[in-house]
Design a protein around this motif. Structure first.
Motif, PDB file in Angstrom:
ATOM      1  N   GLY A 137       0.773  -1.238   0.000  1.00 44.65           N
ATOM      2  CA  GLY A 137       0.000   0.000   0.000  1.00 44.65           C
ATOM      3  C   GLY A 137       0.800   1.282   0.000  1.00 44.65           C
ATOM      4  N   ALA A 138       2.104   1.226  -0.275  1.00 39.18           N
ATOM      5  CA  ALA A 138       2.919   2.444  -0.224  1.00 39.18           C
ATOM      6  C   ALA A 138       2.455   3.487  -1.233  1.00 39.18           C
ATOM      7  CB  ALA A 138       4.391   2.098  -0.462  1.00 39.18           C
ATOM      8  N   THR A 139       2.228   3.067  -2.473  1.00 35.45           N
ATOM      9  CA  THR A 139       1.834   4.034  -3.497  1.00 35.45           C
ATOM     10  C   THR A 139       0.438   4.595  -3.216  1.00 35.45           C
ATOM     11  OG1 THR A 139       1.087   2.198  -4.900  1.00 35.45           O
ATOM     12  CG2 THR A 139       3.290   3.050  -5.301  1.00 35.45           C
ATOM     13  N   VAL A 140      -0.451   3.754  -2.728  1.00 34.40           N
ATOM     14  CA  VAL A 140      -1.802   4.223  -2.420  1.00 34.40           C
ATOM     15  C   VAL A 140      -1.777   5.246  -1.285  1.00 34.40           C
ATOM     16  CG1 VAL A 140      -4.040   3.516  -1.499  1.00 34.40           C
ATOM     17  CG2 VAL A 140      -2.967   2.174  -3.295  1.00 34.40           C
ATOM     18  N   ARG A 141      -0.958   4.999  -0.277  1.00 30.36           N
ATOM     19  CA  ARG A 141      -0.875   5.937   0.852  1.00 30.36           C
ATOM     20  C   ARG A 141      -0.402   7.309   0.371  1.00 30.36           C
ATOM     21  NH1 ARG A 141      -0.836   2.422   5.637  1.00 30.36           N
ATOM     22  NH2 ARG A 141      -0.296   0.329   4.912  1.00 30.36           N
ATOM     23  N   ALA A 142       0.616   7.320  -0.481  1.00 25.84           N
ATOM     24  CA  ALA A 142       1.108   8.596  -1.006  1.00 25.84           C
ATOM     25  C   ALA A 142       0.035   9.286  -1.834  1.00 25.84           C
ATOM     26  CB  ALA A 142       2.364   8.364  -1.841  1.00 25.84           C
ATOM     27  N   ALA A 143      -0.678   8.527  -2.654  1.00 31.15           N
ATOM     28  CA  ALA A 143      -1.742   9.107  -3.480  1.00 31.15           C
ATOM     29  C   ALA A 143      -2.859   9.685  -2.618  1.00 31.15           C
ATOM     30  CB  ALA A 143      -2.297   8.043  -4.418  1.00 31.15           C
ATOM     31  N   LEU A 144      -3.236   8.983  -1.562  1.00 28.86           N
ATOM     32  CA  LEU A 144      -4.293   9.470  -0.676  1.00 28.86           C
ATOM     33  C   LEU A 144      -3.870  10.772   0.003  1.00 28.86           C
ATOM     34  CD1 LEU A 144      -5.526   6.146   0.978  1.00 28.86           C
ATOM     35  CD2 LEU A 144      -6.706   7.502  -0.765  1.00 28.86           C
ATOM     36  N   GLN A 145      -2.612  10.854   0.439  1.00 35.79           N
ATOM     37  CA  GLN A 145      -2.120  12.097   1.039  1.00 35.79           C
ATOM     38  C   GLN A 145      -2.191  13.246   0.041  1.00 35.79           C
ATOM     39  OE1 GLN A 145       1.700  11.883   2.994  1.00 35.79           O
ATOM     40  NE2 GLN A 145       1.238   9.934   3.955  1.00 35.79           N
ATOM     41  N   ALA A 146      -1.774  12.971  -1.189  1.00 40.37           N
ATOM     42  CA  ALA A 146      -1.784  14.008  -2.219  1.00 40.37           C
ATOM     43  C   ALA A 146      -3.208  14.475  -2.513  1.00 40.37           C
ATOM     44  CB  ALA A 146      -1.117  13.488  -3.484  1.00 40.37           C
ATOM     45  N   LEU A 147      -4.145  13.551  -2.577  1.00 46.95           N
ATOM     46  CA  LEU A 147      -5.528  13.904  -2.887  1.00 46.95           C
ATOM     47  C   LEU A 147      -6.204  14.613  -1.716  1.00 46.95           C
ATOM     48  CD1 LEU A 147      -6.602  10.701  -4.839  1.00 46.95           C
ATOM     49  CD2 LEU A 147      -6.288  13.007  -5.772  1.00 46.95           C
ATOM     50  N   ARG A 148      -5.928  14.186  -0.497  1.00 43.11           N
ATOM     51  CA  ARG A 148      -6.507  14.845   0.668  1.00 43.11           C
ATOM     52  C   ARG A 148      -6.093  16.319   0.713  1.00 43.11           C
ATOM     53  NH1 ARG A 148     -11.064  13.178   2.776  1.00 43.11           N
ATOM     54  NH2 ARG A 148     -11.012  11.067   3.631  1.00 43.11           N
ATOM     55  N   ALA A 149      -4.859  16.594   0.306  1.00 43.87           N
ATOM     56  CA  ALA A 149      -4.378  17.977   0.311  1.00 43.87           C
ATOM     57  C   ALA A 149      -5.160  18.855  -0.656  1.00 43.87           C
ATOM     58  CB  ALA A 149      -2.892  18.008  -0.032  1.00 43.87           C
TER      59      ALA A 149
END
Length: 238
Positions: A137-149
């Motif tokens: 889930g590393a890539t998904v976690r980074a994507a979620l952080q980017a989208l939440r911002a």
């Protein structure tokens, strides 16, 4: 359960989303390149929603190219798995070179995939983030952080298959999770697909262009100032 290929996986995932009441209204489907885009295309087509990408690159452990220690997402977001780094006796300084390299790769791929188009508007909309599967889930976690911002109205994580423990860890970070099947100790997403060929950059570009020309609806205008353009009643199941 096995998927024939990413098209089959995307269509099964789309059925689950439709069953949950999700539609294309006020929705933006975002695929993780490269493998998540063919899956996301089928979801966008079924929902009648526009399609875009959230570009992410995995940061791998030195000497262990298959082991993801984190990821970099567009917008400069960096996620690092501190627990795994500690287990391998690695510091952020040890990964600094890889972080810079992956950041440059993200910038290059954004240019390649979007072909000059501006990123889709995210603020206030329902965002469905799609990948072809989740292991660590590393890539998904980074994507979620980017989208939440970028302040979405609701953030939905949708995948055909995922590691059960990883999915449980990700669930509090989103408003909803839609997954066709999950399993414990999942190390290779490809084992759940009969056809798990690599997806070339050219296919990602083609699918994004095809989405724009065939089923993308007219997009609402971005908000001005702090105005919220989307009524909450249109954001889908609670």
């Amino acid at each position: 359960m096995y998927f024939q290929d990413r098209v089959d996986a995307g269509r099964r995932l789309a059925r689950r989303l439709l069953e949950r009441g999700y539609t294309g209204e006020h929705t933006l489907v975002m695929g993780l390149p490269r493998g998540g885009v063919p899956v996301a295309y089928e979801v966008a087509a079924a929902l009648g929603a526009p399609l875009d990408v959230c570009v992410v690159r995995k940061i791998c452990a030195p000497e262990y190219p298959e082991l993801g220690l984190g990821a970099v997402a567009e917008g400069g977001v960096v996620f690092l798995n501190r627990k795994l780094m500690d287990e391998m006796d690695l510091t952020e300084d040890d990964l600094r070179g890889a972080i810079h390299q992956k950041t440059a790769e993200v910038d290059t791929r954004v240019t390649c995939f979007r072909q000059g188009a501006a990123p889709s508007w995210v603020e206030g909309r329902r965002i469905i983030l799609v990948d072809d599967g989740i292991a660590t889930g590393a890539t998904v976690r980074a994507a979620l952080q980017a989208l939440r911002a970028r302040k979405p109205g609701r953030l939905i994580l949708a995948v055909p298959v995922a590691d059960t423990l990883t999915l449980n860890e990700l669930t509090p970070q989103v408003d909803d999770v839609v997954c066709v099947c999950s399993a414990l100790s999942m190390f290779a997403i490809g084992q759940w697909y009969l056809d798990f060929r690599q997806v070339p950059d050219e296919e990602v570009v083609e699918l994004l262009a095809l989405a724009r020309s065939t089923f993308e609806r007219s997009q609402p205008s971005p908000p001005t100032g702090s105005a919220h353009p989307e009524p909450s009643r249109g954001l889908g199941p609670e």
